[in-house]
Write an enzyme that holds these catalytic residues in place. Structure first.
Site, PDB file in Angstrom:
ATOM      1  N   CYS A  61       0.830  -1.205   0.000  1.00  0.00           N
ATOM      2  CA  CYS A  61       0.000   0.000   0.000  1.00  0.00           C
ATOM      3  C   CYS A  61       0.868   1.260   0.000  1.00  0.00           C
ATOM      4  O   CYS A  61       0.623   2.202  -0.751  1.00  0.00           O
ATOM      5  CB  CYS A  61      -0.920   0.017   1.223  1.00  0.00           C
ATOM      6  N   HIS A  62       1.869   1.245   0.846  1.00  0.00           N
ATOM      7  CA  HIS A  62       2.699   2.441   1.065  1.00  0.00           C
ATOM      8  C   HIS A  62       3.704   2.672  -0.062  1.00  0.00           C
ATOM      9  O   HIS A  62       3.927   3.813  -0.458  1.00  0.00           O
ATOM     10  CB  HIS A  62       3.418   2.307   2.407  1.00  0.00           C
TER      11      HIS A  62
END
Length: 160
Positions: A49-50
């Site tokens: 996600c990051h």
């Protein structure tokens, strides 16, 4: 049952960080009368996600909005404080972060997943969608939560 293209989003309440602290925003508050790119992620600060998913939307925000999109919103089964910290750490100014802390929205759309094997509990599947006035027009769901290909900004830009 998973929500499909052509379906109306179910009613749910998110939490967002406002000037006076956390506040509620309903599905209608976010989507009614607007064209919104909605990005679902399993968890703030998680590696895919990051590093792989959110950065594409941060980098392509102006191009996405140039295509008549009113807002880009990210939702995750995290609390509002974690999402606020993630937004700041990611330089995601101009993107709305919608905390779905109890997975109410994820479950109502059928886009929830069981992350208990990784110690994550119930989470959101990874996806990107185009929502027009509360109706799903495009929905790209990843087969694997560790991938950010079909749901990436570049893939979405090809279809909006």
């Amino acid at each position: 049952m998973t929500i499909q293209v052509g379906d109306h989003l179910p009613q749910a309440t998110f939490r967002v960080n406002g000037p006076d602290g956390p506040q509620a925003k309903t599905t209608d508050d976010v989507f009614k009368g607007r064209r919104v790119v909605l990005v679902g992620v399993p968890g703030a600060f998680t590696p895919s996600c990051h590093r792989n998913h959110l950065p594409g939307f941060v980098q392509n925000l102006s191009e996405i909005k140039a295509r008549g999109i009113d807002a880009v919103a990210v939702t995750s089964v995290n609390d509002v404080f974690v999402l606020d910290a993630w937004a700041k750490a990611s330089g995601a100014e101009g993107i709305e972060f919608l905390a779905d802390g109890n997975a109410d929205f994820a479950k109502a759309t059928g886009l929830d997943m069981d992350g208990t094997g990784f110690g994550l509990g119930t989470r959101s599947k990874r996806y990107a969608a185009l929502i027009e006035d509360g109706v799903v027009r495009v929905l790209n769901v990843e087969e694997s939560p560790s991938k950010a290909e079909a749901s990436g900004a570049e893939a979405l830009l090809k279809v909006i």
